[in-house]
Motif scaffolding. Structure first.
Motif, PDB file in Angstrom:
ATOM      1  N   UNK A 277       0.826  -1.213   0.000  1.00  0.00           N
ATOM      2  CA  UNK A 277       0.000   0.000   0.000  1.00  0.00           C
ATOM      3  C   UNK A 277       0.861   1.264   0.000  1.00  0.00           C
ATOM      4  N   UNK A 278       0.245   2.407  -0.362  1.00  0.00           N
ATOM      5  CA  UNK A 278       0.945   3.693  -0.297  1.00  0.00           C
ATOM      6  C   UNK A 278       1.359   3.978   1.140  1.00  0.00           C
ATOM      7  N   UNK A 279       2.543   4.582   1.291  1.00  0.00           N
ATOM      8  CA  UNK A 279       3.082   4.788   2.640  1.00  0.00           C
ATOM      9  C   UNK A 279       2.111   5.547   3.549  1.00  0.00           C
ATOM     10  N   UNK A 280       1.347   6.498   2.999  1.00  0.00           N
ATOM     11  CA  UNK A 280       0.488   7.320   3.858  1.00  0.00           C
ATOM     12  C   UNK A 280      -0.629   6.504   4.506  1.00  0.00           C
ATOM     13  N   UNK A 281      -1.048   5.426   3.855  1.00  0.00           N
ATOM     14  CA  UNK A 281      -2.135   4.605   4.419  1.00  0.00           C
ATOM     15  C   UNK A 281      -1.693   3.151   4.555  1.00  0.00           C
ATOM     16  N   UNK A 282      -0.416   2.939   4.882  1.00  0.00           N
ATOM     17  CA  UNK A 282       0.043   1.551   4.882  1.00  0.00           C
ATOM     18  C   UNK A 282      -0.190   0.829   6.207  1.00  0.00           C
ATOM     19  N   UNK A 283      -0.683   1.555   7.230  1.00  0.00           N
ATOM     20  CA  UNK A 283      -0.936   0.896   8.517  1.00  0.00           C
ATOM     21  C   UNK A 283      -2.224   0.086   8.395  1.00  0.00           C
ATOM     22  N   UNK A 284      -2.098  -1.235   8.438  1.00  0.00           N
ATOM     23  CA  UNK A 284      -3.297  -2.070   8.315  1.00  0.00           C
ATOM     24  C   UNK A 284      -3.748  -2.565   9.693  1.00  0.00           C
ATOM     25  N   UNK A 285      -3.062  -2.114  10.722  1.00  0.00           N
ATOM     26  CA  UNK A 285      -3.480  -2.460  12.077  1.00  0.00           C
ATOM     27  C   UNK A 285      -2.445  -1.960  13.056  1.00  0.00           C
ATOM     28  N   UNK A 286      -2.881  -1.763  14.286  1.00  0.00           N
ATOM     29  CA  UNK A 286      -1.904  -1.310  15.265  1.00  0.00           C
ATOM     30  C   UNK A 286      -2.526  -1.288  16.644  1.00  0.00           C
ATOM     31  N   UNK A 287      -1.654  -1.203  17.635  1.00  0.00           N
ATOM     32  CA  UNK A 287      -2.182  -1.163  18.992  1.00  0.00           C
ATOM     33  C   UNK A 287      -1.059  -1.031  19.997  1.00  0.00           C
ATOM     34  N   UNK A 288      -1.381  -1.394  21.226  1.00  0.00           N
ATOM     35  CA  UNK A 288      -0.369  -1.304  22.261  1.00  0.00           C
ATOM     36  C   UNK A 288      -0.993  -1.396  23.636  1.00  0.00           C
ATOM     37  N   UNK A 289      -0.111  -1.245  24.640  1.00  0.00           N
ATOM     38  CA  UNK A 289      -0.541  -1.354  26.031  1.00  0.00           C
ATOM     39  C   UNK A 289      -0.941   0.018  26.555  1.00  0.00           C
ATOM     40  N   UNK A 290      -1.958   0.013  27.385  1.00  0.00           N
ATOM     41  CA  UNK A 290      -2.424   1.262  27.999  1.00  0.00           C
ATOM     42  C   UNK A 290      -2.616   0.993  29.486  1.00  0.00           C
ATOM     43  N   UNK A 291      -1.869   1.748  30.297  1.00  0.00           N
ATOM     44  CA  UNK A 291      -1.863   1.445  31.722  1.00  0.00           C
ATOM     45  C   UNK A 291      -2.807   2.307  32.540  1.00  0.00           C
ATOM     46  N   UNK A 292      -3.276   3.416  31.966  1.00  0.00           N
ATOM     47  CA  UNK A 292      -3.972   4.414  32.799  1.00  0.00           C
ATOM     48  C   UNK A 292      -5.446   4.625  32.444  1.00  0.00           C
ATOM     49  N   UNK A 293      -5.884   4.017  31.351  1.00  0.00           N
ATOM     50  CA  UNK A 293      -7.242   4.327  30.871  1.00  0.00           C
ATOM     51  C   UNK A 293      -8.331   4.021  31.893  1.00  0.00           C
ATOM     52  N   UNK A 294      -8.244   2.855  32.516  1.00  0.00           N
ATOM     53  CA  UNK A 294      -9.300   2.454  33.460  1.00  0.00           C
ATOM     54  C   UNK A 294      -9.378   3.464  34.609  1.00  0.00           C
ATOM     55  N   UNK A 295      -8.211   3.861  35.093  1.00  0.00           N
ATOM     56  CA  UNK A 295      -8.161   4.829  36.194  1.00  0.00           C
ATOM     57  C   UNK A 295      -8.751   6.168  35.762  1.00  0.00           C
ATOM     58  N   UNK A 296      -8.428   6.565  34.537  1.00  0.00           N
ATOM     59  CA  UNK A 296      -8.950   7.848  34.035  1.00  0.00           C
ATOM     60  C   UNK A 296     -10.473   7.844  33.951  1.00  0.00           C
ATOM     61  N   UNK A 297     -11.040   6.636  33.902  1.00  0.00           N
ATOM     62  CA  UNK A 297     -12.501   6.545  33.831  1.00  0.00           C
ATOM     63  C   UNK A 297     -13.108   6.190  35.191  1.00  0.00           C
ATOM     64  N   UNK A 298     -12.321   6.343  36.236  1.00  0.00           N
ATOM     65  CA  UNK A 298     -12.850   6.146  37.580  1.00  0.00           C
ATOM     66  C   UNK A 298     -12.778   4.709  38.060  1.00  0.00           C
ATOM     67  N   UNK A 299     -12.112   3.829  37.301  1.00  0.00           N
ATOM     68  CA  UNK A 299     -11.991   2.435  37.716  1.00  0.00           C
ATOM     69  C   UNK A 299     -10.736   2.220  38.548  1.00  0.00           C
ATOM     70  N   UNK A 300     -10.586   0.989  39.075  1.00  0.00           N
ATOM     71  CA  UNK A 300      -9.340   0.693  39.772  1.00  0.00           C
ATOM     72  C   UNK A 300      -8.239   0.571  38.733  1.00  0.00           C
TER      73      UNK A 300
END
Ligand code: HAM
Length: 433
Positions: A277-300
């Motif tokens: 694919x063209x470099x500008x749209x070549x990401x066909x998937x991605x992700x990663x670890x997130x350590x703070x999201x639950x806390x930011x939403x008031x969870x433990x």
């Protein structure tokens, strides 16, 4: 006289598209493959609303374009601030915090996502993602499993030109010191690179790292790298991820300047890029670890990791590589009524019975000649025609013709569904499916 109709109003909005058969067959196959693989990795399907309270996405500290500039947000009739889902992770974490499911919570999803972007091939205002998230276990083994799930999925689709790049965003112990160092380094070069550069650095120095501006590349390439400034814990965890990937034979490249599009990442991040694919749209998937999201939403405090895969982009990549399931014919059997008017009730009954027995059946409508019906049968791609003829009817039988081999035989009306099923099983076995 009725008012003339403004046709432009009756087209799909810019940046969206309809998916019609037979193209939608490829979608079904895509989602079925992902569902199957997610199940073998122990994931269950999660369905969250298409819209959420704006705050689910627009949290303190989330300064990325997707959330600040591209969101489809509006006030509903009750005065609530609502946003159409721009990404899949925040809603899943919101659901986790709301329902307290036992951990590890392993879920997958398939859903439309909305971003007010400048549309181009592979970049749309509504796109679909399949994705997966694991909440509640902060262990590099999970990072590897999640990457393996996505990696194996591309392979199952037959894609070969896919590169995996990985990085670590560090944790709250390593990131602030690194950010200060990076900011200082970049600002040292701001005088020579201009105001836009300075503004970007001031807003978020990390975002400068994955910029594609030509003139900045020299400075960016020599910038200090986060992976050289990780805390001991982050470094060890990232090393285990790499070791395990090596052990599984999953090839990757380290991409110290990979900065994914959200501020919530901590620890491992990764992206799958298609070289077809063209470099500008070549990401066909991605992700990663997130350590703070639950806390930011008031969870433990709860760590999570996951990925999203863009359905349209992957299908474009499949097309570019010439892989993926071809659309399947709509019917196994085409019923031809040679009894005409007199037999239309009988033909209708036969079609009904076969369909209720799980056979995919097509037919023509209206009083069509036998010749026209055979033509339609040929066009349908069906494997067999079942002909209701006067002669056979006297023996309570039908004439079955194999449209591939041309072979014809008479089959008793009663045992027809069973006979067709047996043939279909034989076909599947010889195809190895
Ligand atoms: P993302 O990288 O923004 O991550 O999106 C995931 C994938 O969706 C991209 O790699 C791309 O294939 C596709 N995609 C994104 N935007 C568009 C668009 N405008 N048109 C077509 N395809 C697009 C996320 O959304 C994160 N929620 C991923 C994640 C899950 N991180 C942790 N867990």
């Amino acid at each position: 006289m009725p008012e003339p109709v403004d046709q432009s109003r009756f087209r799909a909005p810019v940046g969206t598209h309809d998916v019609l058969p037979p193209e939608s067959d490829r979608w079904m196959a895509f989602v079925a493959t992902f569902a199957e693989r997610a199940a073998s990795y122990g994931f269950g399907l999660v369905l969250t609303p298409i819209f959420e309270h704006l705050e689910v996405f627009q949290r303190v500290g989330e300064s990325t374009d997707v959330v600040r500039k591209e969101m489809y947000d509006f006030e509903d009739k009750g005065g609530r601030r609502i946003a159409l889902r721009p990404e899949g992770t925040a809603p899943v974490v919101r659901a986790f915090v709301q329902h307290h499911p036992p951990v590890p919570w392993k879920v997958w999803y398939v859903a439309p996502h909305f971003r007010y972007e400048r549309p181009q091939k592979g970049r749309y205002r509504q796109h679909w993602q399949v994705g997966a998230e694991v909440l509640g276990v902060d262990d590099p083994e999970v990072d590897v499993e999640v990457i393996a799930l996505a990696h194996g999925f591309y392979r199952a689709l037959g894609l070969e030109n896919v590169d995996l790049v990985i990085n670590s965003m560090g944790d709250e112990h390593s990131r602030p010191a690194y950010l200060a160092l990076l900011r200082e380094y970049l600002l040292d070069h701001a005088a020579q690179l201009g105001d836009t550069f300075r503004e970007r650095v001031e807003a978020n120095p990390l975002r400068v790292l994955d910029s594609k501006v030509e003139d900045w590349q020299d400075v960016i390439e020599r910038a200090p790298q986060l992976t050289a400034h990780l805390s001991d814990e982050s470094r060890e965890s990232f090393e285990i991820v790499q070791r395990r990937l090596d052990e599984l034979g999953i090839r990757y490249e380290l991409a110290p300047r990979l900065v994914r599009g959200f501020d919530y990442y901590t620890g491992t991040t990764f992206e799958f890029q298609s070289t077809a694919l063209d470099a500008a749209q070549n990401a066909i998937g991605g992700g990663g670890r997130y350590g703070k999201l639950a806390e930011e939403m008031g969870g433990t405090p709860t760590s999570g990791i996951g990925f999203g895969i863009g359905v349209e982009r992957v299908l474009i990549a499949c097309e570019a590589e010439g892989v993926g399931a071809p659309p399947s014919p709509r019917a196994d059997v085409f019923v031809v009524n040679a009894l005409h008017e007199a037999g239309s009730a009988e033909a209708g009954r036969l079609v009904y019975e076969l369909r209720e027995n799980g056979v995919r059946v097509e037919r023509t409508y209206g009083d069509r000649s036998v010749k026209a019906q055979f033509k339609a049968a040929d066009r349908s791609g069906a494997r067999w025609t079942v002909v209701l003829g006067a002669d056979e009817a006297t023996r309570n039988a039908v004439n079955v013709k194999d449209l591939r081999s041309g072979e014809q035989l008479e089959v008793g009306r009663e045992g027809l569904a069973e006979w067709l099923e047996m043939r279909r099983d034989e076909d599947d076995q010889s195809k190895g499916t």
